[in-house]
Design an enzyme around this catalytic site. Structure first.
Site, mmCIF file in Angstrom:
data_model
loop_
_atom_site.group_PDB
_atom_site.id
_atom_site.type_symbol
_atom_site.label_atom_id
_atom_site.label_comp_id
_atom_site.label_asym_id
_atom_site.label_seq_id
_atom_site.Cartn_x
_atom_site.Cartn_y
_atom_site.Cartn_z
ATOM 1 N N SER A 1 0.839 -1.195 0.000
ATOM 2 C CA SER A 1 0.000 0.000 0.000
ATOM 3 C C SER A 1 0.879 1.252 0.000
ATOM 4 C CB SER A 1 -0.950 -0.049 1.201
ATOM 5 O OG SER A 1 -1.988 0.885 1.083
ATOM 6 N N ASP B 1 -6.072 -4.502 -1.877
ATOM 7 C CA ASP B 1 -4.984 -4.053 -1.010
ATOM 8 C C ASP B 1 -4.137 -5.228 -0.516
ATOM 9 O OD1 ASP B 1 -3.630 -3.104 1.533
ATOM 10 O OD2 ASP B 1 -4.662 -1.248 0.969
#
Length: 352
Positions: free
Chosen positions: A55, A206
């Site tokens: 991320s 993610d």
């Protein structure tokens, strides 16, 4: 950092030391990681060989490696500052901004912003495929403008970027030659805010769900013995959340920390029982682990991860530099010598 502490880390460490970095994700809290990196890049004896990131940690890693390939440590520091400036500039038009009361009281949270509350509630019942059919994500343009992906492919710094494959929940680790804007966006794709990112026919969310960050490639695919973990998400919080929002936020924190904790415990076990007589065994038995973290991040609400105001970004950067200063003062002499992370505590299930 006091002058004597600065001297102890800068003048007594003259021989280059290869190190790896493991960078957690955490939205705009990644600016804290920027501060840590900015401080570590000031130390010429620290030679970064590999970086694993997820991320915001993946974006910090790619920006650093690209800037370093073009201009060394100074180029990496300039690239990181340019990236976070661009993120903050783009946020001027974002609905995720503090309300007047939060600004007046000096709170960084968005919890009292009426627009944030409305959008947060909507995201729980309405799909991003309905709210954002055009797949708009301003980070794509920012990444394309601040990262030289050709330089990244040939960088001497090995990158490992984690995203979660939607179909089976498994991690995919992208390496230098595979890293693009799409793979970085995939690593940061929160499924309640953005549509899944499709790469090579697979959809990704993610990377924090599968590895935040994934550390194993650093042990197996680099020569460095020392890995420095830059931790953003707090493992422990006092008290039991009672409001619906606090419960959801804590569940998210636990979910994003769980893969890291499991991997660290696996590493601690292998460190203890690995057969140092084999090449693979030597890597696990000889690894040294270190951690940079800050208690201040525990005091920040989860919604502040969407706050990209420049004043907040720079506060986090400064806290990251302070934490790295403290780490170097306390543990700089142990880098290249011994772990400063307690493996035994990990085996007993303790990580704070």
């Amino acid at each position: 950092m006091p002058a004597e502490a600065e001297t102890s880390t800068r003048t007594t460490r003259t021989e280059p030391l290869l190190v790896d970095l493991a960078l957690q994700g955490g939205g705009s809290h990644g600016a804290y990681t920027w501060g840590v990196l900015d401080r570590l890049l000031e130390e010429p004896w620290l030679q970064i060989e590999g970086i694993s990131g997820t991320s915001a940690g993946a974006m910090n890693a790619a920006v650093l490696a690209s800037g370093h390939a073009l201009g060394g440590a100074a180029g990496a520091r300039e690239a990181l500052e340019r990236f976070w400036h661009r993120v903050s500039d783009a946020a001027r038009f974002s609905p995720f901004r503090r309300g007047p009361v939060d600004i007046l009281l000096g709170r960084w949270t968005l919890d009292h912003s009426p627009l944030y509350v409305a959008l947060d509630m909507m995201a729980r019942v309405v799909s991003p495929y309905d709210l954002n059919p055009g797949r708009v994500n301003p980070l794509g343009t920012i990444l394309a403008d601040t990262i030289d992906f050709e330089a990244l492919r040939h960088s001497r710094i090995k990158l490992f970027v984690t995203a979660t494959r939607v179909s089976n929940g498994q991690a995919r680790v992208f390496r230098n030659a595979d890293i693009t804007s799409d793979s970085l966006l995939a690593s940061a794709c929160l499924p309640t805010l953005f549509q899944a990112v499709e790469i090579d026919g697979d959809a990704y969310w993610d990377g924090g769900y599968a590895g935040n960050p994934t550390i194993t490639p650093l042990i197996r695919e680099t020569d460095s013995i020392d890995t420095i973990l830059v931790q953003v998400n707090p493992v422990e919080r006092a008290g039991t959340p009672r409001s619906a929002r606090d419960i959801i936020n804590r569940v998210t924190e636990i979910a994003f920390n769980s893969p890291l904790i499991k991997e660290l415990r696996m590493m601690a076990l292998l460190h203890k029982v690995a057969d140092a007589g084999s090449e693979e065994g030597r890597r696990w038995a000889g690894m040294r682990l270190h951690r940079v973290h800050s208690a201040k991040l525990v005091t920040l609400g989860s919604s502040s991860k969407l706050n990209a105001e420049w004043s907040f970004i720079t506060m986090l950067r400064d806290e990251g530099r302070r934490a790295a200063d403290e780490f170097l003062a306390q543990h700089g002499a142990q880098l290249g010598v011994a772990s400063t992370f307690d493996f035994e505590a990990l085996l007993e299930g303790v990580l704070q």
